[in-house]
Design an enzyme around this catalytic site. Structure first.
Site, short mmCIF file in Angstrom:
data_model
loop_
_atom_site.label_atom_id
_atom_site.label_comp_id
_atom_site.label_asym_id
_atom_site.label_seq_id
_atom_site.Cartn_x
_atom_site.Cartn_y
_atom_site.Cartn_z
N ASP A 1 -9.20 -20.40 5.94
CA ASP A 1 -9.51 -21.41 6.95
C ASP A 1 -10.96 -21.21 7.40
OD1 ASP A 1 -9.31 -19.10 8.43
OD2 ASP A 1 -7.95 -19.90 9.93
N ASP B 1 -4.21 -17.67 10.13
CA ASP B 1 -3.62 -17.02 11.30
C ASP B 1 -2.80 -17.95 12.17
OD1 ASP B 1 -5.61 -18.59 12.34
OD2 ASP B 1 -6.65 -16.99 13.41
N ASP C 1 -0.27 -22.12 8.67
CA ASP C 1 -0.68 -21.35 7.49
C ASP C 1 0.47 -20.59 6.84
OD1 ASP C 1 -3.43 -22.03 7.77
OD2 ASP C 1 -3.65 -20.51 9.33
N ASN D 1 -0.15 15.56 -28.13
CA ASN D 1 0.23 16.96 -28.22
C ASN D 1 1.68 17.15 -28.64
OD1 ASN D 1 -2.27 17.93 -27.56
ND2 ASN D 1 -1.83 18.23 -25.39
N ASN E 1 2.00 21.67 -19.63
CA ASN E 1 2.19 20.40 -18.93
C ASN E 1 1.92 20.54 -17.44
OD1 ASN E 1 2.95 17.61 -19.33
ND2 ASN E 1 4.81 18.06 -18.18
N ASP F 1 -1.00 18.57 -15.38
CA ASP F 1 -0.64 17.66 -14.28
C ASP F 1 -1.28 18.10 -12.96
OD1 ASP F 1 0.81 15.72 -15.58
OD2 ASP F 1 2.71 16.78 -15.42
#
Length: 898
Positions: free
Chosen positions: A362, A618, A622, A686, A711, A715
């Site tokens: 708007d 707002d 709307d 892997n 692993n 990670d």
């Protein structure tokens, strides 16, 4: 068209007083009602005075003590709680069947004599699960904190005074005031209405608003015909009213529907894609696991060892910490956005915000200051400015006896501040009124004073008022056009006498005489032009959708340096079919004089072009467009219905704040996709290498515990990716979640990783003539080095370090993982883990291999991104139907406990 007003559209059924205590046969509180609608249906069939008496309330509402007692007895007016539960988070970490099988097999291994391996596997798995748990739980706590900042209030009468309370603190017997744009906070039996209409589509599916009154309805009337009740979750479309609460929380009809939906927030398409991709990896892991296990058994290897190795491969190929990394990224993003004055109502909205490439907004408050000021009155046909202002105030919500700006819209509040004799208003009395709505675009009142005929006054948009006039002065149109060209907002006022009229009968607001125009100014917002340029730099186009006239909107856009490609008015939108609007909307910059339905239709048309459409609004008008957009954006000061429909709230109505949010959304998404691409490609490579080697070699290429430790180190080093830097070019274009691209990435870079794994196998076997411990130690170090170092190449499309520097914390964690992995064969626990020290020449060879590997990755990266740029973007998937109910239900949640 709005629903026709009922004959009792302005009614009052409030008794003077009732007893404080509930009488026998009182309406039961929500906890005692078996049928969720029994209370509201019973109340709908009874007189309002009897309902108040049964509930132990009166026109002044409850006392504070009564409300506190009922809240303690019946609980909050909430549908869902909002609390991070550690056991639920831990359950998500342990729900992987592969992890559970690995735990079980490790226990079996311990019982059959391989206690060392069992302990090592168990400890590593516990650490992995702990890492995921800590990060996901912290993310959920962050979501709780974000939720607690978004509170919703209702106006109630307690101890005879009006005050705002949190909607979750409403209790049966509270008297609640309703106004345009409010979301009804509980099931109410109406006590007073004035032109009240409610949008009940969220419950009934009916597109037209329902007119409300206070007259009882026959017993057993269906939910769609309870004209004397306002139901929780519906929206006040027009008028005002007041009602007493008869059902709250899950005892209300809306509460029953919302409680039946999953409380977990809906996922974005990217998250659903990640889920499907994880399922695909799980299937690959299961097939690979089964194949390896069968071959190992056929080769005569120990059963338990083969099973542990196979399950470790399965764990290694799946990105176990992906949920934790995604949750951490989103939590960090929500906190960063909050610091930038942007609140995301659900964390998954961050992805949508980063995907934004078209903003429909708007005009008032975003392109202009939103500080409406009365400029002057332009009377026509010989009228006076004083009379014009007076009639403008008569057709407002101002209290004529004691005018106050509280509760008035911005235009009426500005008019009230105009230099005029407010004392003259006290002589008038309003007999009837039809409040403003966004379809008629007018307010109509019938007023009277002693010694004069009643007067009908109509105020609203000039295009709506002037057709109601019997005679419009010749110069009126020219005056109006000049005001529009100067960028003013204009409200027309017209009137006629109505001798003997007691109410606004049909046809009474016709044949009017035009009094003139009330002129208001709303200056262009300082900095708006810079904000528009910043959005353009982010690849976000801006279109203006306004209720103002086309000339006014075009003047504002010109003042801001916007290029206006085309203008469509509401009437022109209606004249186009869907196909025509889809084509016209894309080449239109300004949509003027549009209704709520037209705004929503425009948003749908723009989405059909494949755009990620955000809508910023707002107001009550709307809400439909906010619901229909890919991402609805509102402001903290918006009306309830707009805030409920929005996914994102701006604490300042400023496009620069929105640009901050888009930037942060793209940064978080870019970092999330980094982990997804790196984790899947390196894990896949892997584990493929390990699978192939286990078939060829006479021994396992890596022990189960070593695979899990590898692993875990990888990670852990990647958990800081959410804090990494992002290249500017990644922020300049919308972020799209493309799971197919992740799969292509995995299938390209996974084999590259495997190629260097096989090179390491050859080095260990044919150069160093390694036995099983040396082979496992060498491959473990090479594997952790290639897995982690690749992050520096993949995290950017540029040349690493020289043209794109990673965050220092990422450098530290990656180097720490490599150092730990390299040092393990030289520690006192090397034997426990199955490692042995390696000769120095191995590390010289490893450095050379790593250099070749990273160069090859760089070349593959250039080819991949060049090819990816030529592929079409993935199609967007529309929002699921439950999203609207879940959005509305979010306001009825209690704070998380502290």
């Amino acid at each position: 068209m709005p629903a026709e007003r009922t004959p009792d559209a302005t009614t009052d059924a409030t008794p003077d007083a009732t007893t404080d205590a509930a009488t026998p046969g009182a309406i039961a509180p929500r906890g005692a009602v078996a049928d969720p609608l029994s209370a509201v249906r019973r109340c709908a069939a009874e007189d309002a005075a009897r309902v108040l008496a049964d509930l132990g309330s009166d026109a002044a509402g409850l006392s504070a003590a009564q409300a506190a007692e009922r809240l303690l007895r019946d609980g909050p007016n909430a549908i869902h709680g909002h609390r991070a539960r550690p056991w639920r988070v831990l359950g998500r970490q342990l729900r992987s069947p592969i992890v559970l099988m690995l735990f079980g097999t490790a226990i079996v291994a311990g019982f059959v004599g391989d206690l060392t391996d069992a302990v090592v596997i168990g400890v590593i798995l516990l650490i992995s699960v702990g890492l995921g748990f800590v990060n996901e739980y912290r993310a959920e706590r962050a979501a709780d904190a974000m939720h607690d900042r978004l509170r919703h209030t209702a106006i109630v009468r307690r101890d005879g005074a009006a005050l705002r309370v949190d909607v979750t603190e409403l209790v049966v017997g509270d008297v609640v005031a309703l106004s345009v744009g409010a979301v009804v906070p509980a099931d109410l039996r109406l006590l007073h209405t004035e032109g009240l209409e409610c949008d009940e589509s969220i419950l009934t599916g009916e597109a037209l608003p329902a007119a409300k009154g206070v007259a009882p309805v026959p017993a057993g009337t269906g939910v769609g015909d309870l004209t004397c009740c306002a139901l929780m979750g519906t929206v006040v479309h027009a008028g005002t009213g007041a009602g007493v609460v008869v059902a709250t929380g899950a005892g209300a009809e809306f509460g029953r529907i919302a409680a039946g939906l999953a409380a977990q927030e809906p996922q974005t398409e990217f998250q659903r894609g990640l889920g499907r991709f994880s399922t695909f990896l799980l299937i690959v892991a299961l097939v690979l696991t089964s194949t390896i296990f069968v071959i190992a058994v056929l080769l005569g290897r120990p059963l338990i060892e083969s099973l542990l190795f196979s399950l470790a491969i399965a764990v290694g190929i799946t990105p176990q910490l992906l949920p934790a990394v995604v949750s951490t990224s989103l939590a960090a993003g929500s906190r960063a956005m909050a610091r930038r004055r942007v609140l995301v109502k659900r964390m998954v909205c961050i992805e949508d915000l980063g995907d934004l490439d078209l903003l429909v907004t708007d005009k008032t408050g975003t392109l202009t200051t939103g500080q409406i000021a009365f400029a002057r009155a332009e009377p026509v046909a010989g009228g006076t400015a004083q009379s014009l202002i007076e009639r403008g105030l008569l057709a407002s919500d101002a209290d004529l006896a004691a005018p106050s700006p509280v509760g008035l819209n911005a235009l009426d509040a500005a008019l009230l501040a105009a230099p005029t004799d407010l004392g003259a208003l006290a002589a008038w009395r309003r007999r009837d009124a039809v409040p403003f709505d966004h379809e008629r675009r007018t307010t109509t009142v019938l007023v009277a004073r002693d010694g004069a005929d009643p007067l009908v006054v109509v105020k609203g948009s000039a295009e709506s008022v002037m057709p109601l006039c019997a005679d419009v002065p010749a110069d009126a149109a020219a005056t109006l056009d000049a005001l529009y060209r100067d960028g003013f907002r204009v409200v027309a006022v017209a009137a006629r006498s109505a001798p003997g009229a007691e109410s606004l009968a049909p046809g009474l607001a016709e044949g009017l005489a035009l009094d003139g125009f009330l002129v208001f100014s709303d200056a262009v917002k300082p900095g708006a032009q810079a904000s528009l340029e910043r959005l353009a730099g982010l690849g976000v186009a801006v279109k203006v959708c306004t209720g103002d006239g086309a000339v006014v909107a075009a003047r504002t856009c010109a003042d801001l340096g916007m290029t206006v490609q085309g203008v469509l008015t509401g009437a022109e939108v209606d004249a186009l079919d869907d196909a025509g609007l889809i084509e016209a909307a894309e080449r239109t910059t300004i949509f003027a004089r549009v209704s709520p339905e037209q705004k929503a239709r425009i948003v749908r048309a723009l989405r059909r072009h494949g755009r990620a459409v955000g809508f910023l609004g707002d107001g009550v008008n709307d809400a439909l467009a906010l619901h229909g957009a890919d991402i609805g954006i509102s402001v903290d000061s918006a009306v309830d219905v707009a805030k409920d429909a929005a996914d994102v709230l701006l604490l300042d109505k400023d496009l620069d704040v929105l640009a901050d949010g888009v930037t942060e959304g793209r940064r978080i998404f870019a970092n999330t996709i980094k982990y997804v691409m790196m984790g899947t490609s390196s894990n896949f490579g892997n584990m493929f290498s390990a699978s192939a080697a286990s078939i060829i070699l006479p021994f396992l290429p890596m022990l189960p515990g070593q695979i899990l430790l590898n692993n875990l180190l990888y990670d852990a080093s990647q958990l800081v990716i959410p804090a990494d830097r992002v290249d500017p070019e990644q922020l300049r274009a919308p972020s799209h979640g493309d799971i197919a691209a992740v799969r292509r990435f995995m299938l390209l870079f996974g084999p590259i990783s495997s190629l260097f794994d096989f090179a390491t196998f050859g080095l260990m076997l044919f150069v160093f003539h390694a036995g099983a411990p040396e082979f496992r130690s060498g491959w473990f170090i090479e594997s952790i080095a290639t897995q982690t170092l690749i992050v520096f190449a993949i995290r950017t499309r540029r040349v690493p370090f020289t043209r794109s520097r990673p965050a220092p914390v990422l450098v530290v964690t990656v180097l720490a993982a490599i150092l730990i992995g390299t040092a393990l064969p030289y520690t006192p626990v090397n034997g426990l883990l199955g490692f042995t020290p390696l000769p120095a020449p191995f590390f010289l060879a490893l450095v050379g291999m790593l250099i070749v590997y990273l160069v090859l990755v760089e070349l593959a990266k250039l080819w991949y991104f060049r090819r990816a740029g030529a592929l079409p973007a993935p199609a967007r998937v529309p929002h699921r139907p439950a999203r609207r109910v879940l959005r509305r239900a979010a306001r009825f949640t209690v704070r998380s406990p502290r």
